[in-house]
Structures are given as C-alpha cells and as structure tokens.
Design a protein around this motif. Structure first.
Motif, PDB file in Angstrom:
ATOM      1  N   ASP A   1       0.837  -1.192   0.000  1.00 25.95           N
ATOM      2  CA  ASP A   1       0.000   0.000   0.000  1.00 25.95           C
ATOM      3  C   ASP A   1       0.881   1.254   0.000  1.00 25.95           C
ATOM      4  O   ASP A   1       1.838   1.352   0.765  1.00 25.95           O
ATOM      5  CB  ASP A   1      -0.892  -0.014   1.238  1.00 25.95           C
ATOM      6  CG  ASP A   1      -1.786   1.191   1.317  1.00 25.95           C
ATOM      7  OD1 ASP A   1      -2.829   1.184   0.644  1.00 25.95           O
ATOM      8  OD2 ASP A   1      -1.420   2.142   2.034  1.00 25.95           O
ATOM      9  N   VAL A   2       0.566   2.215  -0.849  1.00 22.93           N
ATOM     10  CA  VAL A   2       1.394   3.414  -0.997  1.00 22.93           C
ATOM     11  C   VAL A   2       1.451   4.232   0.299  1.00 22.93           C
ATOM     12  O   VAL A   2       2.500   4.793   0.634  1.00 22.93           O
ATOM     13  CB  VAL A   2       0.945   4.270  -2.198  1.00 22.93           C
ATOM     14  CG1 VAL A   2      -0.421   4.889  -1.946  1.00 22.93           C
ATOM     15  CG2 VAL A   2       1.956   5.334  -2.533  1.00 22.93           C
ATOM     16  N   ASN A   3       0.378   4.287   1.057  1.00 20.35           N
ATOM     17  CA  ASN A   3       0.398   5.014   2.324  1.00 20.35           C
ATOM     18  C   ASN A   3       1.294   4.322   3.347  1.00 20.35           C
ATOM     19  O   ASN A   3       2.055   4.973   4.070  1.00 20.35           O
ATOM     20  CB  ASN A   3      -1.012   5.177   2.889  1.00 20.35           C
ATOM     21  CG  ASN A   3      -1.882   6.044   2.014  1.00 20.35           C
ATOM     22  OD1 ASN A   3      -1.419   7.015   1.422  1.00 20.35           O
ATOM     23  ND2 ASN A   3      -3.149   5.702   1.926  1.00 20.35           N
ATOM     24  N   SER A   4       1.223   3.007   3.390  1.00 20.15           N
ATOM     25  CA  SER A   4       2.074   2.237   4.287  1.00 20.15           C
ATOM     26  C   SER A   4       3.547   2.405   3.920  1.00 20.15           C
ATOM     27  O   SER A   4       4.412   2.577   4.787  1.00 20.15           O
ATOM     28  CB  SER A   4       1.683   0.759   4.242  1.00 20.15           C
ATOM     29  OG  SER A   4       2.498  -0.012   5.086  1.00 20.15           O
ATOM     30  N   LEU A   5       3.842   2.363   2.632  1.00 20.82           N
ATOM     31  CA  LEU A   5       5.226   2.544   2.173  1.00 20.82           C
ATOM     32  C   LEU A   5       5.737   3.953   2.497  1.00 20.82           C
ATOM     33  O   LEU A   5       6.903   4.134   2.855  1.00 20.82           O
ATOM     34  CB  LEU A   5       5.333   2.273   0.675  1.00 20.82           C
ATOM     35  CG  LEU A   5       5.079   0.825   0.260  1.00 20.82           C
ATOM     36  CD1 LEU A   5       4.972   0.717  -1.256  1.00 20.82           C
ATOM     37  CD2 LEU A   5       6.175  -0.078   0.793  1.00 20.82           C
ATOM     38  N   THR A   6       4.858   4.945   2.407  1.00 27.71           N
ATOM     39  CA  THR A   6       5.248   6.319   2.738  1.00 27.71           C
ATOM     40  C   THR A   6       5.559   6.438   4.218  1.00 27.71           C
ATOM     41  O   THR A   6       6.573   7.036   4.598  1.00 27.71           O
ATOM     42  CB  THR A   6       4.130   7.310   2.339  1.00 27.71           C
ATOM     43  OG1 THR A   6       3.880   7.182   0.937  1.00 27.71           O
ATOM     44  CG2 THR A   6       4.519   8.737   2.665  1.00 27.71           C
ATOM     45  N   ILE A   7       4.720   5.866   5.067  1.00 27.95           N
ATOM     46  CA  ILE A   7       4.978   5.901   6.511  1.00 27.95           C
ATOM     47  C   ILE A   7       6.277   5.168   6.833  1.00 27.95           C
ATOM     48  O   ILE A   7       7.086   5.632   7.644  1.00 27.95           O
ATOM     49  CB  ILE A   7       3.798   5.298   7.297  1.00 27.95           C
ATOM     50  CG1 ILE A   7       2.559   6.185   7.153  1.00 27.95           C
ATOM     51  CG2 ILE A   7       4.154   5.130   8.775  1.00 27.95           C
ATOM     52  CD1 ILE A   7       1.291   5.581   7.712  1.00 27.95           C
ATOM     53  N   GLU A   8       6.508   4.030   6.198  1.00 22.82           N
ATOM     54  CA  GLU A   8       7.748   3.283   6.428  1.00 22.82           C
ATOM     55  C   GLU A   8       8.963   4.133   6.059  1.00 22.82           C
ATOM     56  O   GLU A   8       9.955   4.171   6.801  1.00 22.82           O
ATOM     57  CB  GLU A   8       7.753   1.993   5.620  1.00 22.82           C
ATOM     58  CG  GLU A   8       9.028   1.197   5.811  1.00 22.82           C
ATOM     59  CD  GLU A   8       9.066  -0.067   4.986  1.00 22.82           C
ATOM     60  OE1 GLU A   8       9.853  -0.956   5.333  1.00 22.82           O
ATOM     61  OE2 GLU A   8       8.326  -0.169   3.984  1.00 22.82           O
ATOM     62  N   SER A   9       8.909   4.820   4.953  1.00 24.16           N
ATOM     63  CA  SER A   9      10.004   5.683   4.530  1.00 24.16           C
ATOM     64  C   SER A   9      10.258   6.795   5.555  1.00 24.16           C
ATOM     65  O   SER A   9      11.404   7.087   5.902  1.00 24.16           O
ATOM     66  CB  SER A   9       9.685   6.284   3.160  1.00 24.16           C
ATOM     67  OG  SER A   9      10.630   7.245   2.794  1.00 24.16           O
ATOM     68  N   ILE A  10       9.193   7.391   6.044  1.00 25.13           N
ATOM     69  CA  ILE A  10       9.323   8.453   7.050  1.00 25.13           C
ATOM     70  C   ILE A  10       9.939   7.907   8.329  1.00 25.13           C
ATOM     71  O   ILE A  10      10.849   8.525   8.900  1.00 25.13           O
ATOM     72  CB  ILE A  10       7.943   9.093   7.320  1.00 25.13           C
ATOM     73  CG1 ILE A  10       7.492   9.887   6.098  1.00 25.13           C
ATOM     74  CG2 ILE A  10       7.983   9.972   8.577  1.00 25.13           C
ATOM     75  CD1 ILE A  10       6.035  10.299   6.127  1.00 25.13           C
TER      76      ILE A  10
END
Length: 83
Positions: free
Chosen positions: A54-63
């Motif tokens: 999921d793109v939102n999950s991947l964004t949070i992981e990156s942060i």
C-alpha cells in the motif's frame, strides 16, 4: 511529514495501546498499519502484513526509516527483517 511527502490530506490515528504505539486509519484499513514497541534496548516495528504494498504504508515506512537514521546519528541503525 506524511502530508509533505505524499501531498495528501489523510490524517492517521496514532494511539498508545497496551504499551505499544499503533498507527492506523480505521476508515481506510482494518487494524493497524504499524505497531511500535520497546523491548529492552530494541525498538520493534511491526508492519501489517495486509498492507505491505500500500502506498500510504510505504510512505509511513520511509518516514520512520528517515527519522530513525536521523535520530541515531553516527551510532547508526540496524534493521532486522523477520519473516
């Protein structure tokens, strides 16, 4: 940080549940996206197996990864991936 990186107006819920921090969005996802727990001198982060792509999950992981690297400084960060 999420709003800046993803340019989205999604607001995630961050709660302390039983000594763990859970990041979720009940309207979009069943359960948590991430759970963060302290065990001894280790920080355990669990990502929901249901939303790994999921793109939102991947964004949070990156942060989270950027925050940990920044906070660790010269000490560095060791990431352990468990199956």
């Amino acid at each position: 940080m999420f709003h800046k990186q993803k340019q989205s107006d999604i607001n995630f819920l961050t709660e302390n549940k039983n000594g763990a921090i859970e990041i979720s969005h009940p309207e979009l996802y069943d359960g948590f996206l991430f759970k963060i727990e302290i065990e001894g001198n280790e920080l355990h982060i669990t990502r929901s197996e249901h939303y790994v792509d999921d793109v939102n999950s991947l964004t949070i992981e990156s942060i989270l990864n950027n925050l940990f690297e920044e906070l660790a400084g010269e000490k560095g960060v060791t990431f352990v991936l468990e199956g």
